[in-house]
Design a protein around this motif. Structure first.
Motif, PDB file in Angstrom:
ATOM      1  N   MET A  82       0.826  -1.202   0.000  1.00 31.57           N
ATOM      2  CA  MET A  82       0.000   0.000   0.000  1.00 31.57           C
ATOM      3  C   MET A  82       0.862   1.255   0.000  1.00 31.57           C
ATOM      4  O   MET A  82       0.535   2.265  -0.629  1.00 31.57           O
ATOM      5  CB  MET A  82      -0.937   0.000   1.212  1.00 31.57           C
ATOM      6  N   MET A  83       1.980   1.210   0.702  1.00 31.78           N
ATOM      7  CA  MET A  83       2.876   2.361   0.737  1.00 31.78           C
ATOM      8  C   MET A  83       3.544   2.598  -0.614  1.00 31.78           C
ATOM      9  O   MET A  83       3.946   3.713  -0.944  1.00 31.78           O
ATOM     10  CB  MET A  83       3.953   2.148   1.813  1.00 31.78           C
ATOM     11  N   LEU A  84       3.652   1.537  -1.406  1.00 30.10           N
ATOM     12  CA  LEU A  84       4.268   1.639  -2.731  1.00 30.10           C
ATOM     13  C   LEU A  84       3.220   1.835  -3.821  1.00 30.10           C
ATOM     14  O   LEU A  84       3.541   1.780  -5.012  1.00 30.10           O
ATOM     15  CB  LEU A  84       5.071   0.366  -3.031  1.00 30.10           C
ATOM     16  N   GLY A  85       1.980   2.057  -3.428  1.00 29.58           N
ATOM     17  CA  GLY A  85       0.891   2.160  -4.388  1.00 29.58           C
ATOM     18  C   GLY A  85       1.056   3.314  -5.360  1.00 29.58           C
ATOM     19  O   GLY A  85       1.524   4.398  -4.998  1.00 29.58           O
ATOM     20  N   ALA A  90      -4.823   7.645 -13.984  1.00 31.26           N
ATOM     21  CA  ALA A  90      -5.040   6.633 -15.027  1.00 31.26           C
ATOM     22  C   ALA A  90      -3.720   5.909 -15.289  1.00 31.26           C
ATOM     23  O   ALA A  90      -2.642   6.463 -15.086  1.00 31.26           O
ATOM     24  CB  ALA A  90      -5.560   7.273 -16.308  1.00 31.26           C
ATOM     25  N   GLY A  91      -3.824   4.660 -15.724  1.00 24.29           N
ATOM     26  CA  GLY A  91      -2.623   3.897 -16.065  1.00 24.29           C
ATOM     27  C   GLY A  91      -1.819   3.426 -14.882  1.00 24.29           C
ATOM     28  O   GLY A  91      -0.620   3.135 -15.018  1.00 24.29           O
ATOM     29  N   SER A  92      -2.443   3.328 -13.720  1.00 22.16           N
ATOM     30  CA  SER A  92      -1.729   2.927 -12.507  1.00 22.16           C
ATOM     31  C   SER A  92      -1.111   1.540 -12.675  1.00 22.16           C
ATOM     32  O   SER A  92      -1.759   0.597 -13.141  1.00 22.16           O
ATOM     33  CB  SER A  92      -2.687   2.914 -11.313  1.00 22.16           C
ATOM     34  N   LYS A  93       0.143   1.397 -12.251  1.00 21.83           N
ATOM     35  CA  LYS A  93       0.815   0.096 -12.357  1.00 21.83           C
ATOM     36  C   LYS A  93       0.143  -0.944 -11.458  1.00 21.83           C
ATOM     37  O   LYS A  93       0.213  -2.142 -11.727  1.00 21.83           O
ATOM     38  CB  LYS A  93       2.291   0.219 -11.994  1.00 21.83           C
ATOM     39  N   ASN A  94      -0.541  -0.486 -10.395  1.00 21.51           N
ATOM     40  CA  ASN A  94      -1.231  -1.421  -9.506  1.00 21.51           C
ATOM     41  C   ASN A  94      -2.381  -2.119 -10.214  1.00 21.51           C
ATOM     42  O   ASN A  94      -2.678  -3.276  -9.936  1.00 21.51           O
ATOM     43  CB  ASN A  94      -1.739  -0.697  -8.260  1.00 21.51           C
ATOM     44  N   PHE A  95      -3.032  -1.410 -11.143  1.00 16.73           N
ATOM     45  CA  PHE A  95      -4.093  -2.056 -11.919  1.00 16.73           C
ATOM     46  C   PHE A  95      -3.520  -3.196 -12.745  1.00 16.73           C
ATOM     47  O   PHE A  95      -4.093  -4.295 -12.795  1.00 16.73           O
ATOM     48  CB  PHE A  95      -4.788  -1.061 -12.852  1.00 16.73           C
ATOM     49  N   TYR A  96      -2.385  -2.955 -13.377  1.00 18.70           N
ATOM     50  CA  TYR A  96      -1.803  -3.991 -14.223  1.00 18.70           C
ATOM     51  C   TYR A  96      -1.313  -5.180 -13.400  1.00 18.70           C
ATOM     52  O   TYR A  96      -1.380  -6.326 -13.843  1.00 18.70           O
ATOM     53  CB  TYR A  96      -0.681  -3.391 -15.073  1.00 18.70           C
ATOM     54  N   SER A 101      -2.530 -10.791 -12.014  1.00 15.39           N
ATOM     55  CA  SER A 101      -2.750 -11.823 -10.997  1.00 15.39           C
ATOM     56  C   SER A 101      -4.088 -12.525 -11.204  1.00 15.39           C
ATOM     57  O   SER A 101      -4.189 -13.751 -11.087  1.00 15.39           O
ATOM     58  CB  SER A 101      -2.703 -11.197  -9.597  1.00 15.39           C
ATOM     59  N   ILE A 102      -5.131 -11.750 -11.521  1.00 16.81           N
ATOM     60  CA  ILE A 102      -6.457 -12.346 -11.751  1.00 16.81           C
ATOM     61  C   ILE A 102      -6.418 -13.233 -12.993  1.00 16.81           C
ATOM     62  O   ILE A 102      -6.971 -14.339 -13.003  1.00 16.81           O
ATOM     63  CB  ILE A 102      -7.524 -11.249 -11.886  1.00 16.81           C
ATOM     64  N   TYR A 108      -9.677 -15.223 -15.975  1.00 22.28           N
ATOM     65  CA  TYR A 108     -10.558 -14.317 -16.714  1.00 22.28           C
ATOM     66  C   TYR A 108      -9.727 -13.291 -17.494  1.00 22.28           C
ATOM     67  O   TYR A 108      -8.637 -12.904 -17.074  1.00 22.28           O
ATOM     68  CB  TYR A 108     -11.516 -13.603 -15.759  1.00 22.28           C
ATOM     69  N   ARG A 109     -10.284 -12.821 -18.609  1.00 25.98           N
ATOM     70  CA  ARG A 109      -9.511 -11.971 -19.517  1.00 25.98           C
ATOM     71  C   ARG A 109      -9.562 -10.481 -19.163  1.00 25.98           C
ATOM     72  O   ARG A 109      -8.555  -9.785 -19.228  1.00 25.98           O
ATOM     73  CB  ARG A 109     -10.016 -12.158 -20.954  1.00 25.98           C
ATOM     74  N   HIS A 110     -10.743  -9.987 -18.805  1.00 26.28           N
ATOM     75  CA  HIS A 110     -10.942  -8.540 -18.662  1.00 26.28           C
ATOM     76  C   HIS A 110     -11.397  -8.207 -17.238  1.00 26.28           C
ATOM     77  O   HIS A 110     -12.309  -8.838 -16.707  1.00 26.28           O
ATOM     78  CB  HIS A 110     -11.962  -8.042 -19.674  1.00 26.28           C
ATOM     79  N   ILE A 111     -10.794  -7.168 -16.653  1.00 28.01           N
ATOM     80  CA  ILE A 111     -10.987  -6.872 -15.232  1.00 28.01           C
ATOM     81  C   ILE A 111     -11.482  -5.440 -15.038  1.00 28.01           C
ATOM     82  O   ILE A 111     -10.936  -4.500 -15.623  1.00 28.01           O
ATOM     83  CB  ILE A 111      -9.659  -7.038 -14.445  1.00 28.01           C
ATOM     84  N   VAL A 112     -12.506  -5.290 -14.194  1.00 29.90           N
ATOM     85  CA  VAL A 112     -12.977  -3.965 -13.770  1.00 29.90           C
ATOM     86  C   VAL A 112     -12.848  -3.906 -12.246  1.00 29.90           C
ATOM     87  O   VAL A 112     -13.613  -4.559 -11.528  1.00 29.90           O
ATOM     88  CB  VAL A 112     -14.445  -3.726 -14.169  1.00 29.90           C
ATOM     89  N   PRO A 113     -11.884  -3.162 -11.708  1.00 29.15           N
ATOM     90  CA  PRO A 113     -11.763  -3.051 -10.241  1.00 29.15           C
ATOM     91  C   PRO A 113     -12.970  -2.319  -9.656  1.00 29.15           C
ATOM     92  O   PRO A 113     -13.503  -1.389 -10.272  1.00 29.15           O
ATOM     93  CB  PRO A 113     -10.485  -2.234 -10.041  1.00 29.15           C
TER      94      PRO A 113
END
Length: 297
Positions: A82-85, A90-96, A101-102, A108-113
Motif C-alpha cells: 500500500m505504501m508503494l501504491g 489513469a494507467g496505474s501500475k497497480n491495476f496492471y 494476478s487475476i 478471466y480476460r478482462h478486469i474492472v476493479p
C-alpha cells in the motif's frame, strides 16, 4: 523408511500458525439490556432497528455473524504494498499487477476493479438484467439478490434440496439441481435468463461448497442453451480447497490448479477482496466477453 513416514504423503502441519498478528482492534462489550434496547423497535431515536440486523450500528455488535468482511489481518507485505501504491489517475501500475494476478490465478480476460463485491454486482446487474428476467442460482446472497431485483429480475433458487437440510452430511450442499435448472429454462425460455448465478462457496447455506463435477455439468447445460454463468468468486479459493479434500479426482492437485479449472466453467465473476484475498477493502468484476466488458466500463 518407516511405516509412519510412508503413511503420510503430505507434509505435517504445525500446531501453531506460521505468522504473527501485530494489530488488535478493541470491541465494545454490551450488556443484555443494552442489546435488547439496540434491537427493539424503540431502541434508537434515529432509526428503529425492529430486530433487523442491517439497522444496527456495528459498534453495538460484539460478535458479528452477519458477515465475515473486514475481519482479516493483512500481512506485512500487503501493508508495504500500500505504501508503494501508484496513485496515478489513469494507467496505474497497480491495476496492471491486479489484472495480471487475476488472469493468472482465475483465468478471466478482462478486469474492472470495484470498491467492493457489491459494486461488481451492481455493474453486472445493470448491464445484463432486463425487467422480467429470471436469474437462477444456488441459493441467494443478500446484496446479489437485491441488485438483481433492483434491475427488474427475479431470483430463482435451484440449489439441491440437501442444502436446506441441516442434518444432511452431503459433501457438496452448494450443488445446483440440474433438473430444477432445466425446468426453469424450459418454463421461461433461455432468452429470459441473462446468466446463471453460481456461488462458491454458498454463504447462505453455511459456506457449503459446489463440486467441480456439478459446476462442469451446469456449464455444459448452459452452453446448450447459450446462457452465461457468472461466479460469485468471493470464496472460490476456499471452494477449491473443499474440492481437493472431498472430490477424489482432485485429491492430489494444487489449490491453484483446481481454482483455475473451476473458474474455466464460468464466463465471468464478481469478487469481494475482503474474503479470500484477505484485504480490508476492494473487489472486481471479471469477464471473458470483450463486448460485455466494454459495456461495463
Amino acid at each position: 523408511m518407516t511405516d509412519a513416514k510412508q503413511a503420510s504423503p503430505r507434509r505435517r502441519r504445525s500446531w501453531a500458525e506460521p505468522y504473527k498478528i501485530k494489530v488488535v482492534e478493541p470491541l465494545k462489550i454490551t450488556t443484555h439490556a443494552e442489546r435488547e434496547q439496540a434491537m427493539s423497535t424503540t431502541g434508537y431515536a434515529y432509526a428503529q432497528a425492529g430486530y433487523n440486523t442491517f439497522l444496527l450500528r456495528s459498534e453495538d455488535v460484539y460478535i458479528d455473524l452477519l458477515t465475515d468482511s473486514g475481519t482479516s489481518a493483512m500481512s506485512d507485505y500487503q501493508w508495504a504494498g500500500m505504501m508503494l501504491g501508484d496513485e496515478a489517475y489513469a494507467g496505474s501500475k497497480n491495476f496492471y499487477n491486479l489484472e495480471a494476478s487475476i488472469q493468472k490465478y482465475y483465468g478471466y480476460r478482462h478486469i474492472v476493479p470495484t470498491h467492493q463485491g457489491r459494486g461488481a454486482e451492481n455493474i453486472l446487474s445493470q448491464i445484463l438484467i432486463k425487467p422480467g428476467d429470471y436469474i437462477p442460482g444456488n441459493m441467494y446472497f443478500t446484496t446479489t439478490r437485491l441488485h438483481q431485483e433492483l434491475a427488474g429480475g427475479t431470483f430463482v433458487d435451484v440449489i439441491i434440496d440437501e442444502a436446506h437440510d441441516a442434518q444432511s452430511l452431503h459433501p457438496f450442499k452448494g450443488n445446483v439441481d440440474l433438473q430444477k435448472l432445466t425446468d426453469l429454462i424450459e418454463r421461461v425460455g433461455a432468452e429470459r435468463i441473462p446468466y446463471i448465478s453460481v456461488a462458491g462457496t454458498v454463504n447462505m447455506a453455511g459456506g457449503q461448497p459446489i463440486s467441480m463435477a456439478n459446476l462442469r455439468a451446469v456449464y455444459q447445460l448452459a452452453q446448450t442453451y447459450g446462457i452465461r454463468i457468472i461466479l460469485d468468486a468471493t470464496r472460490a479459493v476456499e471452494n477449491a480447497y473443499f474440492i481437493q479434500q472431498r472430490e477424489e479426482d482432485y485429491s492430489n492437485q494444487a489449490i491453484a490448479t483446481i481454482l483455475h479449472e473451476f473458474c474455466s466453467y464460468t464466463d465471468g465473476c464478481t469478487m469481494s477482496g475482503k474474503k479470500d484475498a484477505l484485504v480490508n477493502i476492494g473487489g472486481w468484476l471479471a469477464l471473458n466477453d470483450y463486448n460485455l466488458y466494454e459495456g461495463s466500463t
